[in-house]
Design a protein around this motif. Structure first.
Motif, mmCIF file in Angstrom:
data_model
loop_
_atom_site.group_PDB
_atom_site.id
_atom_site.type_symbol
_atom_site.label_atom_id
_atom_site.label_comp_id
_atom_site.label_asym_id
_atom_site.label_seq_id
_atom_site.Cartn_x
_atom_site.Cartn_y
_atom_site.Cartn_z
ATOM 1 N N ASP A 83 17.219 -12.233 39.113
ATOM 2 C CA ASP A 83 17.880 -13.512 39.557
ATOM 3 C C ASP A 83 18.018 -14.528 38.669
ATOM 4 N N GLY A 84 17.090 -14.609 37.623
ATOM 5 C CA GLY A 84 17.245 -15.540 36.539
ATOM 6 C C GLY A 84 16.159 -15.262 35.519
ATOM 7 N N TRP A 85 15.806 -16.354 34.667
ATOM 8 C CA TRP A 85 15.165 -16.338 33.649
ATOM 9 C C TRP A 85 13.623 -15.914 33.977
ATOM 10 N N HIS A 86 13.126 -16.493 35.155
ATOM 11 C CA HIS A 86 11.856 -16.203 35.254
ATOM 12 C C HIS A 86 11.177 -14.706 35.605
ATOM 13 N N GLU A 87 12.291 -14.314 36.565
ATOM 14 C CA GLU A 87 11.851 -12.972 36.929
ATOM 15 C C GLU A 87 12.090 -12.089 35.835
ATOM 16 N N PHE A 88 13.261 -12.203 34.843
ATOM 17 C CA PHE A 88 13.309 -11.366 33.731
ATOM 18 C C PHE A 88 11.979 -11.518 32.900
ATOM 19 N N LYS A 89 11.725 -12.875 32.573
ATOM 20 C CA LYS A 89 10.369 -12.870 31.796
ATOM 21 C C LYS A 89 9.270 -11.859 32.259
ATOM 22 N N LEU A 90 9.177 -12.015 33.585
ATOM 23 C CA LEU A 90 7.903 -11.404 34.335
ATOM 24 C C LEU A 90 8.155 -9.961 34.145
ATOM 25 N N LYS A 91 9.256 -9.303 34.417
ATOM 26 C CA LYS A 91 9.683 -7.842 34.259
ATOM 27 C C LYS A 91 9.214 -7.493 32.653
ATOM 28 N N LEU A 92 9.594 -8.326 31.558
ATOM 29 C CA LEU A 92 9.568 -8.036 30.375
ATOM 30 C C LEU A 92 8.023 -7.946 30.008
ATOM 31 N N ALA A 93 7.333 -8.970 30.674
ATOM 32 C CA ALA A 93 5.864 -8.998 30.422
ATOM 33 C C ALA A 93 4.912 -7.756 30.904
ATOM 34 N N GLN A 94 5.417 -7.413 32.113
ATOM 35 C CA GLN A 94 4.839 -6.233 32.862
ATOM 36 C C GLN A 94 5.195 -5.269 31.872
ATOM 37 N N GLY A 95 6.409 -4.884 31.188
ATOM 38 C CA GLY A 95 6.665 -3.654 30.635
ATOM 39 C C GLY A 95 5.994 -3.597 29.444
ATOM 40 N N LEU A 96 5.655 -4.688 28.672
ATOM 41 C CA LEU A 96 4.850 -4.511 27.531
ATOM 42 C C LEU A 96 3.556 -4.467 27.834
ATOM 43 N N ALA A 97 2.956 -4.882 28.750
ATOM 44 C CA ALA A 97 1.507 -4.797 29.094
ATOM 45 C C ALA A 97 1.160 -3.395 29.532
ATOM 46 N N LEU A 98 2.353 -2.666 30.049
ATOM 47 C CA LEU A 98 1.978 -1.481 30.676
ATOM 48 C C LEU A 98 2.440 -0.258 29.684
ATOM 49 N N ALA A 99 3.161 -0.573 28.606
ATOM 50 C CA ALA A 99 3.540 0.217 27.634
ATOM 51 C C ALA A 99 2.534 0.958 27.080
ATOM 52 N N LEU A 100 2.500 2.424 26.834
ATOM 53 C CA LEU A 100 1.379 3.238 26.243
ATOM 54 C C LEU A 100 1.634 3.282 24.759
ATOM 55 N N PRO A 101 0.798 3.161 24.003
ATOM 56 C CA PRO A 101 0.758 3.376 22.432
ATOM 57 C C PRO A 101 1.194 4.768 22.310
ATOM 58 N N GLY A 102 2.044 4.609 21.204
ATOM 59 C CA GLY A 102 2.992 5.863 20.629
ATOM 60 C C GLY A 102 4.141 5.998 21.344
ATOM 61 N N ALA A 103 4.490 5.370 22.449
ATOM 62 C CA ALA A 103 5.498 5.805 23.125
ATOM 63 C C ALA A 103 6.967 5.640 22.505
ATOM 64 N N ASN A 104 7.031 4.815 21.643
ATOM 65 C CA ASN A 104 8.137 4.728 20.646
ATOM 66 C C ASN A 104 8.264 5.161 19.551
ATOM 67 N N GLU A 105 7.247 6.013 19.329
ATOM 68 C CA GLU A 105 7.402 6.852 18.097
ATOM 69 C C GLU A 105 8.041 8.166 18.336
ATOM 70 N N GLN A 106 9.142 8.483 17.329
ATOM 71 C CA GLN A 106 9.693 9.569 17.284
ATOM 72 C C GLN A 106 9.005 10.784 16.555
ATOM 73 N N PRO A 107 9.110 11.924 17.241
ATOM 74 C CA PRO A 107 8.394 13.150 16.558
ATOM 75 C C PRO A 107 8.783 13.310 15.233
ATOM 76 N N ALA A 108 7.929 13.673 14.439
ATOM 77 C CA ALA A 108 8.015 13.849 12.783
ATOM 78 C C ALA A 108 7.974 15.136 12.600
#
Length: 284
Positions: free
Chosen positions: A60-85
């Motif tokens: 809907d706007g800036w505030h909803e976007f920022k809330l969803k971004l904050a939730q995503g960063l808070a829930l993200a698990l460590p290592g999820a963005n690491e590529q297999p080596a």
């Protein structure tokens, strides 16, 4: 997560919206802690451009976007963005791939809009027949959907061949429903079949990324804005999200259609169990 969704849609954004996207991707944590004025300044755009960017992504706007971004960063698990080596041990692969899949589902849970799911269930519950269309890896999702839905007693079929679903779509009429599934949303043959189905009067539910040609044709569009490929060594985690949406629709339809509908599903399950018992007895 939301950052993956932004990366996926970069090419479809306007020039000014792309500036906002790049600013968010460069410093997501800072974006959460700052106000819209600061983000606009960092991106070298106006505040209304930031709002348009948020709405393009489905908020809907800036505030909803920022809330969803904050939730995503808070829930993200460590290592999820690491590529297999190449030197990863089995334990490393388990952690990375499972974390990526879990993050995909967390992002889906945070962004899947219940009101759209309910509208899809309303369409499916009154449909005379339901057809699932998909190609490539999305074709496997379509087949999985047909397997889950056909036990209901509603005529249901999945088509993964472009020529076949084109013919099938041309034969549909008002009261029929199509669920078109695409992880990219730009397949020409699938888009054409969706148009044919709409032309005949059928409802078309689309599961695809936002801002894609297929999304524009839908009677009802359910956005699944997830990155569809991260590297060549891992499964496509986005497919898991599509399978879960199908599960939600299948279970929701069973509940919405009432006891008689669920009894049909129980009878189907009972028949399968009896078949298994007979088969075990035969080979035993």
């Amino acid at each position: 997560m939301l950052l993956d969704s932004i990366r996926t849609q970069l090419d479809s954004l306007s020039k000014s919206e792309r500036k906002v996207a790049l600013a968010v991707l460069a410093a997501p944590s800072s974006t959460v802690s700052q106000n819209i004025t600061a983000l606009a300044k960092n991106a070298q755009v106006s505040e209304p451009t930031v709002v348009r960017f948020c709405r393009t992504l489905g908020y809907d706007g800036w505030h909803e976007f920022k809330l969803k971004l904050a939730q995503g960063l808070a829930l993200a698990l460590p290592g999820a963005n690491e590529q297999p080596a190449p030197d990863d041990l089995a334990a490393d692969l388990v952690n990375k791939i499972c974390s990526r899949s879990i993050n995909t589902l967390l992002d889906l849970r945070n962004n899947l809009k219940p009101e759209l799911v309910q509208k899809a269930l309303d369409i499916l519950s009154r449909a005379n027949k339901i057809e699932f269309y998909g190609q490539g890896s999305s074709g496997f999702v379509a087949c999985d959907a047909q397997h889950k839905f056909f036990r209901s007693g509603v005529p249901t079929v999945a088509y993964t061949d472009p020529a076949i679903h084109s013919i099938a779509a041309a034969l549909l009429r008002e009261g029929d429903a199509v669920v078109a599934i695409s992880q990219r949303g730009n397949n020409p043959a699938l888009t054409r079949s969706a148009k044919l189905a709409r032309r005949g009067g059928a409802d078309v539910i689309v599961l695809a990324p936002s801002g894609t040609p297929l999304a524009e044709i839908a009677t009802l569009f359910i956005p699944i804005d997830l990155v569809f490929a991260i590297d060549p060594y891992t499964p496509i985690s986005a497919r898991l999200a599509y399978l879960v949406v199908i599960d939600v629709l299948a279970v929701g339809l069973a509940l919405q259609r009432g006891p008689e509908f669920r009894k049909k599903m129980q009878n189907a399950q009972k028949a399968l169990q009896e078949f298994d018992m007979q088969f075990d007895s035969f080979i035993g």
